[in-house]
Design a protein around this motif. Structure first.
Motif, short mmCIF file in Angstrom:
data_model
loop_
_atom_site.label_atom_id
_atom_site.label_comp_id
_atom_site.label_asym_id
_atom_site.label_seq_id
_atom_site.Cartn_x
_atom_site.Cartn_y
_atom_site.Cartn_z
N GLY A 51 25.63 18.89 27.46
CA GLY A 51 26.22 19.42 28.69
C GLY A 51 27.17 20.58 28.49
O GLY A 51 27.68 21.13 29.47
N TYR A 52 27.41 21.00 27.24
CA TYR A 52 28.39 22.07 27.00
C TYR A 52 27.88 23.43 27.44
O TYR A 52 26.74 23.82 27.14
CB TYR A 52 28.76 22.15 25.52
N THR A 53 28.72 24.16 28.15
CA THR A 53 28.57 25.60 28.35
C THR A 53 29.97 26.21 28.29
O THR A 53 30.94 25.57 28.72
CB THR A 53 27.92 25.96 29.70
N ARG A 54 30.04 27.40 27.78
CA ARG A 54 31.35 28.06 27.63
C ARG A 54 32.03 28.26 28.99
O ARG A 54 33.25 28.24 29.08
CB ARG A 54 31.13 29.41 26.93
N SER A 55 31.24 28.42 30.03
CA SER A 55 31.81 28.66 31.36
C SER A 55 32.58 27.47 31.91
O SER A 55 33.31 27.60 32.89
CB SER A 55 30.69 29.04 32.34
N LYS A 56 32.47 26.31 31.26
CA LYS A 56 33.21 25.14 31.71
C LYS A 56 34.68 25.18 31.29
O LYS A 56 35.46 24.32 31.67
CB LYS A 56 32.54 23.85 31.22
N PHE A 57 35.03 26.20 30.50
CA PHE A 57 36.43 26.43 30.10
C PHE A 57 36.83 27.79 30.69
O PHE A 57 36.55 28.83 30.08
CB PHE A 57 36.57 26.47 28.59
N LYS A 58 37.46 27.80 31.84
CA LYS A 58 37.81 29.07 32.49
C LYS A 58 38.83 29.84 31.66
O LYS A 58 39.92 29.36 31.38
CB LYS A 58 38.38 28.81 33.88
N HIS A 59 38.48 31.05 31.27
CA HIS A 59 39.39 31.92 30.55
C HIS A 59 38.84 33.35 30.68
O HIS A 59 37.65 33.54 30.95
CB HIS A 59 39.50 31.49 29.09
N TRP A 60 39.61 34.39 30.58
CA TRP A 60 41.06 34.29 30.49
C TRP A 60 41.64 34.29 31.89
O TRP A 60 41.19 35.05 32.75
CB TRP A 60 41.62 35.46 29.68
N ASN A 61 42.67 33.45 32.13
CA ASN A 61 43.26 33.43 33.47
C ASN A 61 44.48 34.35 33.51
O ASN A 61 44.66 35.19 32.63
CB ASN A 61 43.58 32.00 33.91
N GLY A 62 45.32 34.19 34.54
CA GLY A 62 46.44 35.11 34.73
C GLY A 62 47.57 34.96 33.74
O GLY A 62 48.57 35.68 33.83
N GLY A 63 47.44 34.04 32.80
CA GLY A 63 48.45 33.89 31.77
C GLY A 63 49.67 33.12 32.22
O GLY A 63 49.73 32.59 33.33
N ASP A 64 50.66 33.07 31.35
CA ASP A 64 51.88 32.30 31.63
C ASP A 64 52.80 33.01 32.61
O ASP A 64 53.58 32.38 33.30
CB ASP A 64 52.64 32.04 30.32
N ASP A 65 52.76 34.33 32.64
CA ASP A 65 53.63 35.11 33.52
C ASP A 65 52.77 35.76 34.59
O ASP A 65 52.14 36.80 34.35
CB ASP A 65 54.39 36.17 32.72
N ALA A 66 52.76 35.14 35.76
CA ALA A 66 51.89 35.64 36.83
C ALA A 66 52.30 37.02 37.32
O ALA A 66 51.50 37.72 37.95
CB ALA A 66 51.89 34.65 38.00
N GLY A 67 53.53 37.43 37.04
CA GLY A 67 54.02 38.70 37.55
C GLY A 67 53.87 39.87 36.60
O GLY A 67 54.23 41.00 36.96
N ASP A 68 53.35 39.64 35.38
CA ASP A 68 53.31 40.76 34.43
C ASP A 68 52.01 41.56 34.50
O ASP A 68 51.87 42.58 33.82
CB ASP A 68 53.55 40.26 33.00
N GLY A 69 51.05 41.11 35.30
CA GLY A 69 49.80 41.84 35.44
C GLY A 69 48.86 41.71 34.25
O GLY A 69 47.85 42.41 34.18
N CYS A 70 49.19 40.84 33.30
CA CYS A 70 48.39 40.67 32.09
C CYS A 70 47.70 39.31 32.10
O CYS A 70 48.29 38.32 32.54
CB CYS A 70 49.26 40.78 30.85
N ASN A 71 46.49 39.26 31.59
CA ASN A 71 45.83 37.97 31.45
C ASN A 71 46.24 37.30 30.14
O ASN A 71 47.02 37.85 29.35
CB ASN A 71 44.31 38.12 31.57
N THR A 72 45.71 36.12 29.90
CA THR A 72 46.10 35.38 28.70
C THR A 72 45.82 36.16 27.43
O THR A 72 46.66 36.21 26.52
CB THR A 72 45.37 34.03 28.64
N ARG A 73 44.67 36.79 27.36
CA ARG A 73 44.33 37.56 26.16
C ARG A 73 45.41 38.58 25.84
O ARG A 73 45.91 38.65 24.71
CB ARG A 73 42.98 38.26 26.34
#
Length: 222
Positions: A51-73
């Motif tokens: 049942g594994y697919t990579r899409s089941k782990f959503k990334h990269w999201n908005g990161g820890d600081d939602a106000g910095d305009g940067c994603n997790t990467r």
């Protein structure tokens, strides 16, 4: 009349006390132990990738600081830079210097780096994440709560590693291997993931051999 005024002033003086934010709780102290003791805490089970697919782990999201305009990467790239890059509109990173610890290479272009999940997403799925909610898998895939969960490394080493565990892949730099073994086990314990027999035996070889002095630190993920 005077009593009413005094009563009103007293009531106002209580407002900050009644509505002030609760004091922030200190983060729990990490568990600290030798690599051998940490390996002994990892539960052994058979792995199952059904049942594994990579899409089941959503990334990269908005990161820890939602106000910095940067994603997790990009937040990880900013945190791990040894020379800070310039952040341009849209969180485009220019300049900067990074050291890819898997192979000891110095990198001066953000686009030449991958952000590696210390325990790959497929391996996490095999080891327990298949039973998680989508929200917990997203939290895992974007985990910046431990600075070892995500690591900026050369694309070449990340793609060489792919989804392999330490039974089949270790960093090409010998100086990096004890650190890697410790961080792998720390991540497994942080997220309460299991290991299969081959993986655990490979880790024991390091823990009981040249990595016997390696110290593992971890906190359980929320």
């Amino acid at each position: 009349m005077i009593k009413n005024i005094v009563r009103g002033l007293c009531a106002l003086s209580l407002v900050p006390a009644l509505f002030s934010a609760p004091a922030a709780q200190a983060a729990p102290a990490p568990e600290v132990m030798t690599l051998a003791d940490a390996v002994a805490l990892v539960t052994v089970t058979e792995e199952d990738r059904t049942g594994y697919t990579r899409s089941k782990f959503k990334h990269w999201n908005g990161g820890d600081d939602a106000g910095d305009g940067c994603n997790t990467r990009n937040e990880v790239l900013l945190a791990e830079a040894v020379v800070a890059p310039t952040v341009e509109p849209g969180c485009k990173l220019t300049g900067g210097t990074w050291i890819s610890y898997y192979d000891g290479q110095e990198v001066t272009r953000a686009g030449a780096l991958d952000i590696d999940h210390m325990v790959p997403l497929a391996e996490a799925w095999d080891s327990g994440a298949s039973a998680w909610t989508p929200a917990r898998r997203e939290a895992y895939a974007n985990d910046q709560g431990a600075d070892i969960s995500l690591v900026a490394v050369t694309a070449r080493t990340n793609r060489s590693k792919s989804d392999q565990d330490p039974a089949d892949w270790m960093p090409p730099s010998p100086e990096a291997q004890c650190r890697y073994a410790g961080e792998w086990v720390s991540t497994k314990l942080r997220w309460q993931l299991t290991a299969d027999d081959r993986e655990l035996e490979a880790l024991k070889v390091f823990a009981e051999g040249r990595c016997e002095d390696t110290i593992v630190r971890y906190r359980l993920a929320d």
